[in-house]
Design a protein around this motif. Structure first.
Motif, short mmCIF file in Angstrom:
data_model
loop_
_atom_site.label_atom_id
_atom_site.label_comp_id
_atom_site.label_asym_id
_atom_site.label_seq_id
_atom_site.Cartn_x
_atom_site.Cartn_y
_atom_site.Cartn_z
N MET A 191 49.35 25.42 33.31
CA MET A 191 50.74 25.77 33.01
C MET A 191 51.51 26.22 34.25
O MET A 191 52.59 26.81 34.14
CB MET A 191 50.76 26.85 31.92
CG MET A 191 50.36 26.24 30.57
SD MET A 191 50.44 27.40 29.20
CE MET A 191 52.15 27.88 29.25
N GLY A 192 50.97 25.96 35.42
CA GLY A 192 51.71 26.28 36.65
C GLY A 192 51.55 27.73 37.09
O GLY A 192 52.34 28.23 37.90
N GLY A 193 50.53 28.41 36.56
CA GLY A 193 50.32 29.81 36.92
C GLY A 193 49.28 29.97 38.00
O GLY A 193 49.02 29.05 38.78
N ALA A 194 48.66 31.15 38.05
CA ALA A 194 47.63 31.44 39.05
C ALA A 194 46.51 32.23 38.38
O ALA A 194 46.75 32.97 37.42
CB ALA A 194 48.21 32.24 40.20
N VAL A 195 45.28 32.09 38.91
CA VAL A 195 44.14 32.74 38.26
C VAL A 195 44.07 34.23 38.55
O VAL A 195 43.33 34.96 37.90
CB VAL A 195 42.79 32.07 38.62
CG1 VAL A 195 42.76 30.62 38.15
CG2 VAL A 195 42.47 32.18 40.11
N SER A 196 44.82 34.69 39.53
CA SER A 196 44.92 36.14 39.72
C SER A 196 46.35 36.52 40.06
O SER A 196 46.94 35.98 41.00
CB SER A 196 44.02 36.62 40.85
OG SER A 196 44.33 37.99 41.10
N ALA A 197 46.90 37.44 39.30
CA ALA A 197 48.25 37.94 39.60
C ALA A 197 48.16 39.21 40.43
O ALA A 197 48.98 39.43 41.32
CB ALA A 197 49.01 38.21 38.31
N GLU A 198 47.17 40.08 40.13
CA GLU A 198 47.13 41.35 40.87
C GLU A 198 45.71 41.90 41.09
O GLU A 198 45.51 42.71 41.98
CB GLU A 198 48.01 42.42 40.21
CG GLU A 198 47.62 42.75 38.77
CD GLU A 198 48.44 43.88 38.15
OE1 GLU A 198 49.46 44.28 38.72
OE2 GLU A 198 48.03 44.35 37.07
N HIS A 199 44.72 41.49 40.32
CA HIS A 199 43.38 42.10 40.49
C HIS A 199 42.57 41.43 41.58
O HIS A 199 41.62 42.02 42.08
CB HIS A 199 42.60 42.04 39.17
CG HIS A 199 43.23 42.84 38.08
ND1 HIS A 199 42.93 42.67 36.76
CD2 HIS A 199 44.17 43.82 38.12
CE1 HIS A 199 43.66 43.49 36.02
NE2 HIS A 199 44.42 44.20 36.82
N GLY A 200 42.91 40.19 41.94
CA GLY A 200 42.19 39.49 43.00
C GLY A 200 41.15 38.53 42.43
O GLY A 200 41.02 38.35 41.21
N ILE A 201 40.40 37.92 43.35
CA ILE A 201 39.38 36.94 43.00
C ILE A 201 38.02 37.61 42.84
O ILE A 201 37.27 37.33 41.91
CB ILE A 201 39.31 35.84 44.08
CG1 ILE A 201 40.64 35.06 44.14
CG2 ILE A 201 38.14 34.89 43.84
CD1 ILE A 201 40.97 34.28 42.90
N GLY A 202 37.71 38.54 43.77
CA GLY A 202 36.43 39.24 43.73
C GLY A 202 35.27 38.26 43.66
O GLY A 202 35.28 37.21 44.32
N VAL A 203 34.25 38.61 42.86
CA VAL A 203 33.19 37.64 42.60
C VAL A 203 33.44 36.96 41.25
O VAL A 203 32.85 35.94 40.95
CB VAL A 203 31.78 38.30 42.60
CG1 VAL A 203 31.43 38.85 43.96
CG2 VAL A 203 31.66 39.38 41.53
#
Ligand code: FAD
Ligand code: MLT
Ligand code: ZN
Length: 475
Positions: A419-431
């Motif tokens: 839907m044109g979003g992102a997998v992290s908005a504020e918590h990050g990728i981490g593991v």
């Protein structure tokens, strides 16, 4: 996410060097003393460290990194350990990054320096281990305020907030953490120090290292001090809770309020299941006589009482119902309904926490589709969707699936990207989301990120396994 024992022990001479560097009482090897540093806030991520080391100065941090670099030990920087993507605790055996390298937690909690507020610049230089609540108290005493605020304020540290580029509840007014950072001091993997703390308002001298380190999740440097921009205190506040039909209506209202309310500081969304869970967990009365599908919490802050302005603005909106509060107790009760979600969900089980960005115009569509996607992946799962609707940032929390089962996570992240979003908005990728970095950013973006990582940390000392799925020499 495995719970096997992990990591090799540190050689004796390294332990001796670490004890000399930070003092013997700040090198923790006893499993009982290490325990709280080894499991993350959600209890979903855990790994064993050969030691937890607690330096109190930038020189001590440099000495720790040098000692670890010499023997190829991995260093996991950790602040308040409130991160939600497993990046601040040791890696578990069996993870893709899993190598038999010794790993060590470098806790920043003793980096507690608090310089006096620079009244002329409206800035402050602060140790990475200072909590957000302590920073707020420090700058408020000097008549200023800080632009980022969030529910983990009592434990989250300034260094961790920069490293994750934290967002929080006031982003629509002041921006994210990166936008507050005007200078930084940090130690690179080879023990060298970078320091840019003069607090110049304009400074185009070379690459902006402070901006690069914001959001680097402990993979490029250990942040030791930060110079932060401050904002004026806005002591008069008013909060309203609007009952709305759905997330699409909440997003539309938030957009209208942003246009008409110059004093708007927050626009937050939650659903009725989430609110009931918070009330069960923390106690309290529902704000409305009947249940409504979704709720939009809005806050205004100003030097003069913004109540009338807020009432005028939301009275013009066709909400199902509304309550408001200007007194401290009432505001706190309404905010608790939103901020209480993280603890309430965590108390009900080990959650799958997904923190996605969605184009604001598609929030409503996403909210419907994500619930359907979760139902398909796990019909018995319980779903709670809440978040910073004014920023297009939704927190999708799922209870039920085994912590090791990632099918629900995959369904949610795949939808966000589609839907044109992102997998992290504020918590990050981490593991937690390494498998999704390339899918979201694309091969060439990730190759550029790896090149930066490789040049600053060629031996992959700092936080291996965070951000990148495979070790640096393999991709
Ligand atoms: P940690 O959890 O200790 O570490 C997080 C990451 O930063 C790790 O990768 C770690 O290696 C790295 N790191 C930590 N310190 C340093 C350092 N000095 N140098 C280099 N790397 C470092 N997040 C939001 O963005 N918005 C919210 O609204 C929000 N609300 C929350 C509410 C609750 C109740 C909880 C539990 C969490 C919430 N979070 C939120 C998540 C979390 O608080 C943030 O990610 C916070 O910025 C983490 O800070 P920390 O000091 O706890 O970092
Ligand atoms: C929040 O906004 O409440 C936080 O980011 C934490 C969470 O996602 O639960
Ligand atoms: Zn959040």
């Amino acid at each position: 996410m495995s719970h096997q024992t992990d990591g090799a022990p540190l050689p004796d001479q390294t332990l001796t060097a670490l004890r000399e560097a930070v003092g013997p009482s700040h090198v923790l090897t006893d499993p009982d003393l290490r325990a709280t540093y080894e499991t993350d806030w959600t209890r979903r991520f855990h790994g064993e460290a050969a030691a937890v080391v607690r330096p109190s100065t930038v020189d001590e941090v440099a000495a720790v990194l040098l000692a670890c670099g010499e023997v190829g030990a991995a260093v996991v920087p950790q602040g308040g350990n409130t991160g939600l993507v497993g990046g601040g605790v040791p890696r578990a055996a069996g993870d893709e990054s899993g190598s038999p390298r010794p790993q060590l937690v470098l806790s920043t909690l003793r980096l507690r320096e608090r310089e006096a507020v620079d009244e002329v610049a409206g800035e402050v230089t602060i140790g990475a281990g200072v909590t957000l609540a302590a920073l707020q108290e420090h700058v408020r005493r000097a008549g200023w305020d800080f632009g980022v605020d969030m529910g983990s304020r009592d434990s989250a540290t300034v260094g961790g907030m920069v490293a994750t580029n934290a967002g929080g509840v006031n982003v629509l007014r002041y921006g994210v953490m990166r936008q507050q950072v005007v200078g930084i001091e940090a130690v690179l993997a080879d023990g060298s120090k970078v320091r840019r703390l003069p607090g110049l308002v304009k400074d185009n001298t070379g690459y902006a290292l402070p901006s690069l380190l914001a959001g680097s999740e402990g993979t490029l440097a250990v942040i030791t001090r930060v110079r932060l921009r401050l904002v004026p205190q806005l002591p008069r506040r008013a909060v309203a809770l609007l009952a709305v039909d759905d997330a699409a209506q909440a997003a539309t209202f938030a957009a209208q309020l942003r246009r008409s309310l110059a004093t708007l500081t927050a626009a937050e969304l939650f659903d009725d299941d989430g609110m009931r869970l918070v009330l069960e967990h923390a106690g309290g009365e529902p704000p409305f006589r009947e249940a409504h599908p979704r709720y939009l919490l809005i806050e205004c802050a100003a030097a003069a009482d913004p109540t009338d302005e807020l009432v005028n603005a939301f009275s013009g909106l066709p909400s199902r119902d509304a309550v408001m509060a200007s007194d401290e107790g009432g505001r706190h009760r309404l905010w608790k309904l939103r901020e209480g979600h993280t603890e309430a969900v965590n108390a009900a089980g080990v959650p799958h926490k997904l923190d996605v960005a969605v184009p604001i115009g598609r929030i409503g569509e996403f909210d419907v589709a994500v619930r359907e996607a979760i139902r398909r992946a796990d019909p018995g799962a319980r779903t709670f969707v809440y978040g910073h609707v004014g920023d297009g940032n939704l927190h999708v929390n799922v209870l039920g699936p085994d912590p090791e089962d990632e099918s629900v996570d995959d369904a949610i992240l795949e939808l966000a990207i589609r839907m044109g979003g992102a997998v992290s908005a504020e918590h990050g990728i981490g593991v937690a989301k390494v498998r999704w970095l390339v899918a979201d950013r694309g091969e060439s973006d990730v190759a550029a990120m790896r090149a930066i990582k490789r040049s600053l940390d060629p031996a992959d000392v700092l936080n291996p396994g965070v951000l990148f799925a495979t070790p640096l020499d393999r991709g």
